[in-house]
Scaffold this active site. Structure first.
Site, PDB file in Angstrom:
ATOM      1  CB  SER A 131     -25.932  -8.922  23.301  1.00  0.00           C
ATOM      2  OG  SER A 131     -25.338  -9.483  24.366  1.00  0.00           O
ATOM      3  CE1 TYR A 156     -25.131 -13.565  20.700  1.00  0.00           C
ATOM      4  CE2 TYR A 156     -24.304 -12.503  22.829  1.00  0.00           C
ATOM      5  CZ  TYR A 156     -25.137 -12.727  22.108  1.00  0.00           C
ATOM      6  OH  TYR A 156     -26.583 -12.280  22.474  1.00  0.00           O
TER       7      TYR A 156
END
Ligand SMILES: NC(=O)c1ccc[n+]([C@@H]2O[C@H](COP(=O)([O-])OP(=O)(O)OC[C@H]3O[C@@H](n4cnc5c(N)ncnc54)[C@H](O)[C@@H]3O)[C@@H](O)[C@H]2O)c1
Length: 340
Positions: A131, A156
């Site tokens: 990401s 995350y």
């Protein structure tokens, strides 16, 4: 007759997984799709995506949690996969502030299970989702895969960066070819209900205010789903080899190594101001948004911008869909799907 390549796609009922499966099937692959159909967001949307594959030759769905060590090992014991496209993960930056264990289970334990099974199953290529959030506190734009990404701002992001490091280790120790893709804010039809475009569209159509963080001073490299799928498909075809030019002494390049390992940014390379994004959506919906201006949320970053030089060099592809076109297609889908 040559047999079709068998490809495992994890997270197949998710936004990106659904489109990746569709693309692979269109190109004649045999696809096994895995998903645990969790309730992070409306499970009916996940089921509706899966329903699109019903009766379709070449696709099989297996309901499985990638954090289930025996379950994953059992699947790889029963099937032989040429490639694995690993997209299953607990996504979302904000949710990781309140539900850290979901990220540890799916993104760390689950990822370790996938790596182990790929290693023992002699998989030829593992492509996995990372990401843009791994860039965290970095401010040098555009974000480059060659620079360090050592200051994540959310759990995350930290789990996604950990995935990259774990994959490098398996590439090095066991010669498992691995490619990590840093996706930049993906949007489009069948998109995720927890993300801005979906939330804004729903609120605007219902006449509710939208929450605009950092008082709208956000820039995002919004990337249309078709571009993501094209990038994934092209990268999956390119099994990484050790990089002979890699040098551990002089500023080691973080995107390759002496192991069969690569990292790429997959982003549009055209960052857009959040307010411009909202104005485009308002135009496509024919309705003005009521805006609630709020500070930057914890864990979030004010700007993202992908350097896609390596992607273009190695695959000949650069994302090309404008937000005008992409938001238009999302709005058309949303109106049809929800009948509004
Ligand atoms: N959409 C984006 O903007 C974006 C940006 C960067 C990275 N990513 C990454 O891309 C991947 C796909 O994202 P998406 O937007 O399609 O999200 P998504 O939530 O729509 O898809 C993920 C799918 O994985 C499944 N899943 C989650 N945990 C699982 C587990 N433990 N076992 C089995 N299945 C599980 C979910 O049920 C879901 O269907 C994720 O790894 C995500 O972190 C997405």
């Amino acid at each position: 007759m040559t047999s079709k390549p068998k490809i495992l796609v994890t997270g197949c009922a998710g936004f990106i997984g659904f489109f990746v499966c569709r693309r692979l099937l269109e190109h004649g692959a045999e696809v096994v799709g895995v998903d645990n159909l969790n309730e992070y967001y409306d499970v009916n949307l996940k089921r509706a995506r899966l329903a699109e594959f019903e009766g379709r030759a070449g696709f099989r769905f297996v309901k499985l949690d990638v954090a289930d060590r025996e379950g994953v090992a059992g699947l790889f014991g029963a099937e032989s996969f040429e490639k694995v496209i690993h997209l299953a993960a607990q996504a979302g930056v904000r949710y990781s502030l309140t539900n850290p264990h979901a990220y540890v289970d799916s993104n760390l334990v689950g990822f370790a299970n996938i790596l182990e099974s790929c290693r023992h199953g002699r998989v030829k290529h593992l492509v996995f989702a990372s990401s843009s959030s791994v860039y965290g506190a970095n401010t040098q734009m555009p974000f480059s895969v060659r620079e360090g990404a050592n200051h994540p701002l959310s759990l995350y992001a930290a789990t996604k960066r950990a995935n990259e490091l774990m994959a490098h280790c398996y590439a090095h120790l066991y010669g498992l070819p691995c490619t990590g893709l840093r996706f930049f804010t993906v949007y489009g039809p069948w998109g995720r209900p927890d993300m801005a475009l979906f939330l804004f569209t729903r609120a605007i159509l219902e006449g509710r205010p939208i929450q605009v963080f950092n008082y709208g001073r956000m820039r995002r490299d919004f990337t249309y789903i078709d571009d993501i799928v094209e990038g994934v498909a092209r990268v999956a075809e390119r099994i990484p080899a050790p990089d002979p030019a890699w040098d551990g002494n002089q500023h080691p390049d973080g995107a390759s190594g002496v192991a069969p390992y690569r990292l790429y940014n997959l982003g549009s390379h055209h960052p857009v101001e959040l307010m411009e994004f909202i104005e485009t959506l308002e135009r496509k919906l024919g309705k003005t948004a009521k805006k609630e201006l709020l500070p930057l949320q914890e864990g979030d970053v004010p700007a993202t911008y992908a350097d896609v030089e390596d992607l273009v060099r190695d695959t000949g592809f650069a994302p090309r869909t404008s937000i005008e076109e992409g938001i238009g297609r999302f709005v058309d889908w949303y109106r049809e799907y929800y009948g509004v």
